[in-house]
Design a protein around this motif. Structure first.
Motif, PDB file in Angstrom:
ATOM      1  N   ILE A 127       0.867  -1.176   0.000  1.00 28.33           N
ATOM      2  CA  ILE A 127       0.000   0.000   0.000  1.00 28.33           C
ATOM      3  C   ILE A 127       0.908   1.230   0.000  1.00 28.33           C
ATOM      4  O   ILE A 127       1.823   1.338   0.832  1.00 28.33           O
ATOM      5  N   TYR A 128       0.623   2.154  -0.917  1.00 33.98           N
ATOM      6  CA  TYR A 128       1.481   3.338  -1.068  1.00 33.98           C
ATOM      7  C   TYR A 128       0.641   4.596  -0.863  1.00 33.98           C
ATOM      8  O   TYR A 128      -0.423   4.765  -1.467  1.00 33.98           O
ATOM      9  N   PHE A 129       1.132   5.480   0.042  1.00 36.52           N
ATOM     10  CA  PHE A 129       0.517   6.781   0.285  1.00 36.52           C
ATOM     11  C   PHE A 129       1.523   7.850  -0.155  1.00 36.52           C
ATOM     12  O   PHE A 129       2.609   7.958   0.437  1.00 36.52           O
ATOM     13  N   GLU A 130       1.177   8.622  -1.139  1.00 37.44           N
ATOM     14  CA  GLU A 130       2.080   9.703  -1.559  1.00 37.44           C
ATOM     15  C   GLU A 130       2.231  10.736  -0.451  1.00 37.44           C
ATOM     16  O   GLU A 130       3.322  11.293  -0.255  1.00 37.44           O
ATOM     17  N   ARG A 131       1.134  11.012   0.272  1.00 43.71           N
ATOM     18  CA  ARG A 131       1.191  11.894   1.440  1.00 43.71           C
ATOM     19  C   ARG A 131       0.248  11.352   2.497  1.00 43.71           C
ATOM     20  O   ARG A 131      -0.917  11.034   2.212  1.00 43.71           O
ATOM     21  N   LEU A 132       0.766  11.275   3.716  1.00 45.30           N
ATOM     22  CA  LEU A 132      -0.038  10.810   4.841  1.00 45.30           C
ATOM     23  C   LEU A 132       0.429  11.607   6.054  1.00 45.30           C
ATOM     24  O   LEU A 132       1.469  11.309   6.653  1.00 45.30           O
ATOM     25  N   CYS A 133      -0.300  12.662   6.401  1.00 47.94           N
ATOM     26  CA  CYS A 133       0.144  13.617   7.412  1.00 47.94           C
ATOM     27  C   CYS A 133      -0.939  13.721   8.490  1.00 47.94           C
ATOM     28  O   CYS A 133      -2.120  13.863   8.169  1.00 47.94           O
TER      29      CYS A 133
END
Length: 650
Positions: A127-133
């Motif tokens: 699972i890939y999140f380009e942005r997870l803030c």
């Protein structure tokens, strides 16, 4: 109007474009201007950029075996467990926390997905999140996969760093997998930049090797490159500060401060961990922006020679006003103050840049191209990022500013080197002139020293001559005078008188006292007429009246030598010539004195021709004239008498 056919020459003349413009239609002139050879390079670059952009756009399509999930259900719940009930709403990712006021609880995002087509044996899924803030926890089908940060106290330190999580095959189902994501973060109004606010990008699920490549590219452009360029800008700033200390150039100091401040700001933006609260961290980011902008403005103003005191104070005052306004706005309205000030500071930097370029273009083209090169480089980086970077760039313009700072510092150093080289050349020329002047002064000193030494020798010599003359006059003169007056032998008395006259002449020469030309001529005339009358030779003496009244003087040495030459010539007339008539004439030129002695005697015999220097005192006469830098010429022939011409410089 149709364009005429091209000429039949094999190669166009140098003025072909001008001719083509003059005969082409008005409608075709823009095309001709675009085809000018000076623009061909830009056209080639533009074609290359367009081609790369088209290739990149084609390569951005989702690779095979990757699923992108954009729909999610969001639930606000403070529990650590996945909420079963609650006010849920359907959203489309990405979801940015731009809303206000402050959220009272973390958010749960629920996504459902099916696995992609049957993967090859041994292929891992992720699972890939380009942005997870900012702080988060991820669960798959009820099982906890990964977490980062403290959900109860989130900190926006890793908001630029993409996330990749491996999916264990044992926890996956072929269809209807549930992905639960809990996120706790700050909203946009609580942070200085939007990248630090809560954010969830679309979720990409698929092969790990493909997702790892996406992770590498995103991390390279958004984190590694930003930090590397920030470090380079910081080093450049430190070098500029050191150079400013050595060179005492204020604009280098301001530029170094701006570069170091920019490096610190980039470090805070990319996740530097400081022992302070989130509010203090975001306040520090907002408070650093004005000093960086102010230092940049002052650097450009000082670099261009603009020094307006009230303007500098007004600009610098913003470094105090902005932090104070952020203190008032914290913690829930930080962006409300930061964003307008960022716009204002950016406009001020742009205005300072335009003013600098305008002034430098008129007064210093070399400095104009230093800043222009930095701007062109920054714009090129921006275009490259917009067209060719395969990931979504965070902190847009960050790379361009860092690279522009490095280019500008390089240009400044090059300009300083050029100026230093020019100053060194001027210094070398000055040193060469100083060396030549020293050599000239040394030569003058040596010449003066030699002259003083000669004067000293002359003084000593003159003193010694006077002593010898006094001794001759007092001792030898007295004895000769006694012989003249006491001798009964007429021959001895005559020889005594002659010796006494020679002694007196020598004493006069040794005395060194100059003699006026009129007095010298009078002495010569009296003596020569007496001797000629005694020898029975008729004398004709020709001297201009103005010469007898002349105030020109002869040195004692010249007087003595001339007298002796005259005596020798008279003696030759009386003893050897057999002449009955003689003539002596004296004339004066501007700087020369000429004495001519001629007689009507028998002249010099033929057998003595070529032997004059060995007899009749001729060699002595010529030698005396040569000592005085003059010359003595003898003209004679059998039966034609003899003529002697003595020429001396006065």
């Amino acid at each position: 109007m149709a364009t005429p056919p091209a000429p039949a020459t094999p190669a166009p003349s140098p003025g072909w474009l001008t001719q083509l413009r003059s005969i082409g239609s008005d409608r075709g002139r823009p095309l001709l201007l675009a085809l000018h050879p000076a623009r061909w390079g830009l056209m080639v670059v533009a074609l290359i950029l367009i081609g790369l952009w088209m290739v990149e756009i084609g390569g951005r399509a989702s690779p095979e075996g990757i699923t992108t999930v954009r729909n999610a259900v969001v639930v606000r719940a403070p529990t650590r467990e996945v909420p079963v009930t609650g006010a849920a709403r359907l959203i489309t990712l990405p979801d940015a926390w731009d809303h206000s006021p402050k959220l009272t609880a973390p958010l749960w995002y629920q996504l459902r997905f099916d696995l992609p087509a049957t993967p090859s044996p041994g292929t891992m899924q992720g699972i890939y999140f380009e942005r997870l803030c900012a702080a988060w926890e991820v669960r798959i089908n009820g099982f906890r996969l990964a977490a980062r940060g403290n959900v109860s106290s989130p900190r926006p330190h890793n908001c630029l760093d993409p996330v990749l999580i491996t999916l264990p095959p044992a926890l996956l189902k072929r269809a209807d997998n549930q992905l639960d994501i809990q996120i706790s973060a700050q909203v946009r109004s609580q942070v200085a930049v939007s990248e630090h606010a809560g954010y969830l990008s679309p979720v990409r699920i698929g092969r790990m090797d493909v997702l790892e490549e996406e992770l590498r590219r995103a991390r390279t452009f958004n984190v590694s490159a930003t930090q590397a360029l920030a470090l380079l800008a910081g080093l450049v700033g430190a070098a500029a500060l050191a150079l400013a200390t050595l060179s005492r150039l204020p604009y280098l100091g301001y530029f170094g401060a701006a570069s170091v401040g920019w490096a610190l700001l980039c470090a805070l933006l990319t996740g530097a961990r400081l022992p302070m609260s989130v509010v203090a961290h975001e306040w520090l980011i907002g408070a650093l922006m004005p000093p960086v902008a102010v230092a940049s403005i002052l650097s450009l103003m000082r670099y261009s020679g603009i020094k307006v005191r009230w303007l500098e104070l007004s600009v610098a005052l913003q470094s105090i006003v902005v932090p104070l306004s952020l203190v008032i706005a914290a913690p829930d309205r930080i962006s409300t103050i930061t964003h307008p000030w960022m716009v204002i500071l950016s406009l001020e930097v742009a205005a300072a840049t335009i003013a600098f370029l305008h002034r430098a273009w008129n007064f210093s083209p070399a400095d104009f191209w230093v800043v222009a090169s930095a701007l062109i480089t920054g714009l090129f980086v921006l275009v490259f990022e917009a067209l060719f970077v395969p990931v979504t760039l965070l902190l847009p313009g960050n790379h361009a500013l860092s690279i522009a700072a490095v280019v500008m510092f390089s240009g400044m150093v090059l300009r300083l080197y050029q100026q230093l080289h020019s100053e060194v050349l001027v210094a070398e020329q000055g040193r060469a002139q100083a060396e030549r002047r020293v050599q000239e002064i040394s030569a003058d000193i040596e010449k003066n020293y030699s002259h003083m030494a000669e004067l000293r020798v002359e003084q000593v010599t003159a003193k010694e001559r006077k002593r010898i003359a006094a001794d001759l006059h007092d001792d030898l003169g007295a004895k000769l005078l006694t012989i003249v007056h006491t001798s009964d032998n007429e021959r001895i008395a005559t020889l005594g008188r002659e010796a006494l006259e020679e002694m007196r002449l020598s004493v006069r020469g040794l005395g060194g006292r100059a003699m006026q030309l009129g007095d010298a001529i009078g002495d010569w005339r009296s003596e020569v007429m007496m001797r000629m009358s005694q020898g029975g030779v008729e004398l004709a003496w020709n001297t201009p009246d103005d010469l007898l009244m002349s105030e020109r003087a002869m040195s004692a040495r010249a007087y003595v030598q001339t007298t002796r030459i005259l005596r020798e010539a008279v003696s030759n007339i009386l003893k050897h010539s057999g002449a009955t008539h003689a003539e002596i004439s004296i004339r004066q030129d501007i700087n020369d004195f000429e004495l001519t002695i001629s007689d009507n005697g028998k002249g010099i015999p033929m057998e003595l021709d070529g032997k004059l220097d060995r007899g009749h005192g001729m060699s002595t006469m010529k030698g005396r004239a040569k000592q005085l830098q003059g010359q003595c010429l003898v003209e004679s022939g059998p039966g034609y008498g003899t003529t002697i011409r003595l020429t001396l410089p006065l």
